[in-house]
Scaffold this active site. Structure first.
Site, mmCIF file in Angstrom:
data_model
loop_
_atom_site.group_PDB
_atom_site.id
_atom_site.type_symbol
_atom_site.label_atom_id
_atom_site.label_comp_id
_atom_site.label_asym_id
_atom_site.label_seq_id
_atom_site.Cartn_x
_atom_site.Cartn_y
_atom_site.Cartn_z
ATOM 1 C CG ASP A 249 -1.773 1.194 1.359
ATOM 2 O OD1 ASP A 249 -2.332 1.637 0.331
ATOM 3 O OD2 ASP A 249 -1.891 1.719 2.475
ATOM 4 C CG ASP A 251 -1.193 7.819 0.490
ATOM 5 O OD1 ASP A 251 -0.102 8.294 0.153
ATOM 6 O OD2 ASP A 251 -2.224 7.926 -0.196
ATOM 7 C CB THR A 291 -2.032 3.673 -3.958
ATOM 8 O OG1 THR A 291 -2.533 4.840 -3.276
ATOM 9 C CG2 THR A 291 -1.661 4.056 -5.383
ATOM 10 C CD GLN A 293 -3.429 8.177 -4.639
ATOM 11 O OE1 GLN A 293 -3.527 9.399 -4.628
ATOM 12 N NE2 GLN A 293 -2.824 7.510 -3.668
ATOM 13 C CG ASP A 374 -1.955 2.200 6.390
ATOM 14 O OD1 ASP A 374 -2.469 1.843 5.306
ATOM 15 O OD2 ASP A 374 -2.010 3.367 6.817
#
Length: 408
Positions: A249, A251, A291, A293, A374
């Site tokens: 991942d 961010d 990711t 976005q 995360d």
């Protein structure tokens, strides 16, 4: 401002350019020999794409048409889009003459790859060193230890500095050999004759003049011009390319999540992130980024901004000796403020679309894939794609991921 570490152009010199006394020409275009269901040159191109190569200049002599025919469909099967250029040079131009005569196609910085040579290892080490070289350096060679250096130039180093390159070492002896892969400045063309060999007529002189550097690397290496290596390639190359894959991942894993990070000025690396990318590359793992976005869907930045930022991120990884092989992003959101992006998407985590795309494109084995995220939606996406997922709790990413990679 420092120059990019990524070199986006590779020049592949096919085997029929070699100047060998008494040899008229090869009867077979070795770079397009079928190995593992595709031409050997396609395996080369696939490996180079992992490190940011986007354009291939394929230079051939008498067998140019055979090489072009062999690549006609293979390029479509590459995991990333590539620009292809072909150059045909006269017989006996040799590798040095071929470069000189293909000058109009060459960028300011490029990789040179022998058409029969493949190195499957961490090429980012070469790119990292080349980016840091001073103006006196015209080329940097990738060296690898060989049990038999026949047909390869052997390097002599002094405290890490290349001081001599022997183009004709004794047969059947081990040594630190030039792999046929080098990073070069366009200025090297001034040292190339109209006809001649890089290995014999150019590189030894540059070494003696202090204009040549070298990077040592370990990894799987074959030169299919040698019969023994051709058999090794036929039996092992496909398996070598079946790497495990680390999916990250973005961010909160690679960078500190400041919320909708769309430009490099808002990018702060998570502690240990760059070390993780290098560690994975050194240990033979693919590295991918997936990711969500929604900042695009909300109008904070565009898809081109995401692509530009990811290009910079990959280049920074290579500057530190790692790489990002490929990436996927999802700009869609069911409640987007930008109408064009207002929809549900199979690519938006926790749906598995981005992972499924990478598995299909790169031929990954799901049981050999590991996703680090995360948030719970990252792990759910991993489960939906049938791969393993681990939740990053914060802290140093390398300390968390390293043990997971070596325990596989």
């Amino acid at each position: 401002m420092s120059r990019p570490a990524t070199v986006t152009q590779a020049v592949i010199l096919t085997a029929d350019l070699a100047i060998w006394p008494g040899v008229i020409e090869h009867e077979v275009a070795q770079p397009v020999l079928q190995i593992g269901g595709r031409p050997f040159i396609a395996w080369q191109m696939r490996e180079l794409q992992r490190f940011g190569v986007e354009e291939f200049v394929v230079v051939s002599g008498p067998l140019s048409q055979a090489v072009q025919d062999g690549l006609a469909h293979a390029a479509d099967a590459l995991p990333k889009r590539a620009r292809l250029e072909f150059a045909t040079v006269p017989p006996y131009a040799g590798s040095a003459g071929a470069l000189r005569q293909a000058a109009k196609l060459l960028a300011e910085r490029f990789l040179v790859v022998g058409g029969t040579c493949l190195f499957a290892g961490n090429l980012a080490n070469l790119l990292q060193d080349f980016a840091a070289d001073g103006a006196e350096t015209l080329a940097r060679l990738l060296l690898t230890q060989l049990a038999d250096t026949s047909g390869h130039a052997v390097a002599q180093l002094d405290a890490g500095r290349l001081v001599k390159l022997d183009p004709a070492p004794p047969a059947d002896e081990p040594g630190l050999a030039y792999s046929g892969i080098a990073a070069m400045e366009r200025r090297v063309l001034q040292s190339c004759p109209e006809a001649g060999s890089l290995r014999v007529d150019v590189l030894p002189g540059l070494a003696g003049a202090g204009r040549l550097r070298a990077t040592e690397a370990s990894g799987f290496f074959v030169d299919i011009a040698r019969a023994a290596d051709l058999e090794i390639a036929r039996h092992k190359l496909e398996a070598v390319q079946q790497r495990p894959a680390l999916l990250l991942d973005r961010d909160g894993v690679l960078n500190v999540d400041h919320g909708y990070v769309g430009t490099r000025d808002r990018w702060d690396w998570v502690d240990g992130a760059l070390d993780t990318l290098k560690f994975a590359a050194e240990h033979g793992w693919h590295v991918f980024v997936i990711t969500n976005q929604s900042g695009v869907a909300r109008g904070y930045y565009g898809e081109d901004d995401v692509a530009a930022l990811m290009g910079w991120v990959a280049d920074e990884a290579r500057r530190h000796g790692g790489t990002i092989d490929d990436w996927r992003s999802c700009p869609f959101h069911p409640e987007a403020t930008v109408p064009a992006y207002r929809r549900a998407s199979e690519w938006r985590k926790p749906r598995p679309g981005m992972i499924v795309s990478l598995i299909a494109t790169w031929g990954l084995t799901p049981s050999h894939c590991l996703l680090i995220g995360d948030q719970s939606i990252d792990l759910e996406a991993a489960r939906n794609a049938g791969i393993r997922g681990e939740l990053f709790p914060g802290g140093n990413l390398a300390a968390f991921v390293g043990p997971l990679l070596v325990s596989r």
